[in-house]
Scaffold this motif. Structure first.
Motif, PDB file in Angstrom:
ATOM      1  N   ASN A 184       6.216  11.160  -0.246  1.00  0.00           N
ATOM      2  CA  ASN A 184       5.379  12.253  -0.699  1.00  0.00           C
ATOM      3  C   ASN A 184       4.787  12.218  -2.135  1.00  0.00           C
ATOM      4  N   GLU A 222       0.810  11.615  -3.170  1.00  0.00           N
ATOM      5  CA  GLU A 222       0.111  12.257  -4.180  1.00  0.00           C
ATOM      6  C   GLU A 222      -0.383  11.288  -5.279  1.00  0.00           C
ATOM      7  N   GLN A 223       0.431  10.214  -5.511  1.00  0.00           N
ATOM      8  CA  GLN A 223      -0.347   8.964  -6.467  1.00  0.00           C
ATOM      9  C   GLN A 223      -1.375   8.381  -5.776  1.00  0.00           C
ATOM     10  N   GLN A 267      -3.593   9.673  -3.505  1.00  0.00           N
ATOM     11  CA  GLN A 267      -4.294  10.685  -3.564  1.00  0.00           C
ATOM     12  C   GLN A 267      -5.049  10.682  -4.828  1.00  0.00           C
TER      13      GLN A 267
END
Length: 166
Positions: free
Chosen positions: A120, A124-125, A127
Protein backbone atom coordinates in the motif's frame (compact mmCIF):
# COMPACT_ATOMS: atom_id res chain seq x y z
CA UNK A 1 -8.73 -160.42 53.65
CA UNK A 2 -5.34 -160.27 52.28
CA UNK A 3 -6.68 -159.19 49.11
CA UNK A 4 -8.75 -156.58 50.84
CA UNK A 5 -5.74 -155.56 52.82
CA UNK A 6 -3.69 -155.45 49.65
CA UNK A 7 -6.34 -153.43 47.98
CA UNK A 8 -6.57 -151.25 50.99
CA UNK A 9 -2.82 -150.81 50.97
CA UNK A 10 -2.98 -150.11 47.26
CA UNK A 11 -5.68 -147.53 47.91
CA UNK A 12 -3.66 -146.05 50.78
CA UNK A 13 -0.59 -146.10 48.48
CA UNK A 14 -2.56 -144.35 45.79
CA UNK A 15 -3.86 -141.96 48.37
CA UNK A 16 -0.30 -141.39 49.57
CA UNK A 17 0.84 -140.90 45.98
CA UNK A 18 -2.08 -138.57 45.40
CA UNK A 19 -1.27 -136.76 48.60
CA UNK A 20 2.42 -136.47 47.62
CA UNK A 21 1.39 -135.43 44.12
CA UNK A 22 -1.08 -133.00 45.66
CA UNK A 23 1.58 -131.62 47.97
CA UNK A 24 3.99 -131.34 45.06
CA UNK A 25 1.32 -129.60 43.02
CA UNK A 26 0.45 -127.43 46.00
CA UNK A 27 4.09 -126.53 46.43
CA UNK A 28 4.43 -125.81 42.69
CA UNK A 29 1.28 -123.76 42.90
CA UNK A 30 2.62 -121.85 45.89
CA UNK A 31 5.92 -121.29 44.04
CA UNK A 32 3.99 -120.10 40.99
CA UNK A 33 1.86 -117.86 43.22
CA UNK A 34 5.01 -116.52 44.86
CA UNK A 35 6.51 -115.89 41.43
CA UNK A 36 3.31 -114.21 40.35
CA UNK A 37 3.26 -112.22 43.59
CA UNK A 38 6.82 -111.13 42.86
CA UNK A 39 5.88 -110.37 39.24
CA UNK A 40 2.77 -108.49 40.39
CA UNK A 41 4.81 -106.58 42.96
CA UNK A 42 7.45 -105.80 40.33
CA UNK A 43 4.74 -104.72 37.91
CA UNK A 44 3.07 -102.62 40.60
CA UNK A 45 6.45 -101.09 41.39
CA UNK A 46 7.06 -100.40 37.69
CA UNK A 47 3.55 -98.98 37.40
CA UNK A 48 4.15 -96.71 40.42
CA UNK A 49 7.50 -95.66 38.95
CA UNK A 50 5.90 -94.95 35.58
CA UNK A 51 3.05 -93.01 37.20
CA UNK A 52 5.61 -91.02 39.16
CA UNK A 53 7.59 -90.33 35.97
CA UNK A 54 4.40 -89.33 34.17
CA UNK A 55 3.54 -86.98 37.05
CA UNK A 56 7.04 -85.49 36.97
CA UNK A 57 6.90 -85.10 33.18
CA UNK A 58 3.46 -83.53 33.48
CA UNK A 59 4.71 -81.11 36.16
CA UNK A 60 7.80 -80.36 34.08
CA UNK A 61 5.66 -79.78 30.98
CA UNK A 62 3.25 -77.57 32.94
CA UNK A 63 6.20 -75.73 34.44
CA UNK A 64 7.74 -75.30 31.00
CA UNK A 65 4.41 -74.09 29.62
CA UNK A 66 4.06 -71.68 32.52
CA UNK A 67 7.61 -70.42 31.98
CA UNK A 68 6.99 -70.08 28.24
CA UNK A 69 3.69 -68.34 28.89
CA UNK A 70 5.34 -66.04 31.43
CA UNK A 71 8.14 -65.30 28.95
CA UNK A 72 5.59 -64.62 26.20
CA UNK A 73 3.59 -62.36 28.53
CA UNK A 74 6.77 -60.51 29.50
CA UNK A 75 7.71 -60.16 25.85
CA UNK A 76 4.23 -58.79 25.06
CA UNK A 77 4.44 -56.39 28.02
CA UNK A 78 7.85 -55.26 26.79
CA UNK A 79 6.52 -54.79 23.26
CA UNK A 80 3.49 -52.89 24.56
CA UNK A 81 5.74 -50.64 26.67
CA UNK A 82 7.99 -50.05 23.68
CA UNK A 83 4.99 -49.18 21.51
CA UNK A 84 3.61 -46.92 24.25
CA UNK A 85 6.93 -45.06 24.44
CA UNK A 86 7.07 -44.82 20.65
CA UNK A 87 3.52 -43.45 20.55
CA UNK A 88 4.27 -40.96 23.32
CA UNK A 89 7.40 -39.81 21.49
CA UNK A 90 5.41 -39.51 18.25
CA UNK A 91 2.67 -37.56 20.07
CA UNK A 92 5.29 -35.21 21.55
CA UNK A 93 6.84 -34.77 18.11
CA UNK A 94 3.42 -34.08 16.58
CA UNK A 95 2.68 -31.52 19.31
CA UNK A 96 6.08 -29.89 18.82
CA UNK A 97 5.52 -29.77 15.05
CA UNK A 98 2.02 -28.36 15.59
CA UNK A 99 3.44 -25.61 17.80
CA UNK A 100 6.16 -24.81 15.27
CA UNK A 101 3.59 -24.68 12.47
CA UNK A 102 1.37 -22.40 14.57
CA UNK A 103 4.35 -20.13 15.22
CA UNK A 104 5.19 -20.13 11.50
CA UNK A 105 1.55 -19.42 10.61
CA UNK A 106 1.54 -16.38 12.91
CA UNK A 107 4.89 -15.23 11.49
CA UNK A 108 3.51 -15.63 7.95
CA UNK A 109 0.38 -13.66 8.89
CA UNK A 110 2.56 -10.89 10.35
CA UNK A 111 4.72 -10.90 7.23
CA UNK A 112 1.61 -10.81 5.05
CA UNK A 113 0.31 -7.81 7.00
CA UNK A 114 3.72 -6.14 6.73
CA UNK A 115 3.88 -6.86 2.98
CA UNK A 116 0.34 -5.55 2.53
CA UNK A 117 1.31 -2.35 4.36
CA UNK A 118 4.49 -2.05 2.27
CA UNK A 119 2.53 -2.71 -0.94
CA UNK A 120 0.00 0.00 0.00
CA UNK A 121 2.86 2.37 0.85
CA UNK A 122 4.57 1.53 -2.46
CA UNK A 123 1.30 2.11 -4.34
CA UNK A 124 1.06 5.52 -2.70
CA UNK A 125 4.70 6.20 -3.56
CA UNK A 126 4.13 5.10 -7.18
CA UNK A 127 1.03 7.31 -7.34
CA UNK A 128 2.98 10.27 -5.91
CA UNK A 129 5.93 9.63 -8.24
CA UNK A 130 3.54 9.28 -11.19
CA UNK A 131 2.06 12.66 -10.33
CA UNK A 132 5.55 14.17 -9.93
CA UNK A 133 6.58 12.61 -13.26
CA UNK A 134 3.50 14.08 -14.91
CA UNK A 135 4.26 17.47 -13.41
CA UNK A 136 7.92 17.13 -14.42
CA UNK A 137 6.87 16.11 -17.94
CA UNK A 138 4.63 19.15 -18.14
CA UNK A 139 7.45 21.34 -16.81
CA UNK A 140 9.89 19.83 -19.34
CA UNK A 141 7.37 20.47 -22.12
CA UNK A 142 6.99 24.09 -21.00
CA UNK A 143 10.77 24.45 -20.77
CA UNK A 144 11.13 22.97 -24.26
CA UNK A 145 8.61 25.44 -25.59
CA UNK A 146 10.37 28.25 -23.83
CA UNK A 147 13.76 27.09 -25.16
CA UNK A 148 12.25 26.83 -28.61
CA UNK A 149 10.89 30.35 -28.31
CA UNK A 150 14.23 31.61 -26.96
CA UNK A 151 16.03 29.90 -29.84
CA UNK A 152 13.64 31.53 -32.30
CA UNK A 153 14.07 34.84 -30.58
CA UNK A 154 17.86 34.47 -30.66
CA UNK A 155 17.73 33.50 -34.32
CA UNK A 156 15.56 36.50 -35.09
CA UNK A 157 17.89 38.75 -33.12
CA UNK A 158 20.93 37.40 -34.89
CA UNK A 159 19.17 37.86 -38.21
CA UNK A 160 18.33 41.43 -37.32
CA UNK A 161 21.82 42.07 -36.15
CA UNK A 162 23.30 40.58 -39.24
CA UNK A 163 20.93 42.64 -41.41
CA UNK A 164 21.77 45.78 -39.54
CA UNK A 165 25.41 45.09 -39.73
CA UNK A 166 25.18 44.48 -43.37
Amino acid sequence: LRQLSAEQEAVVGQQEESRVALEAMSQELEEEQAKHRIDVKELEGMQDSMLKQIGELKEAREGKQQREQAAAEEHLRSEAESLRKTLEAAAEEVESTRQQLEKERRRCEEMEMQLTAERNFNKEQVQALSEQLLQTSESVEELRKELYLQAELKANLELELSTKAA
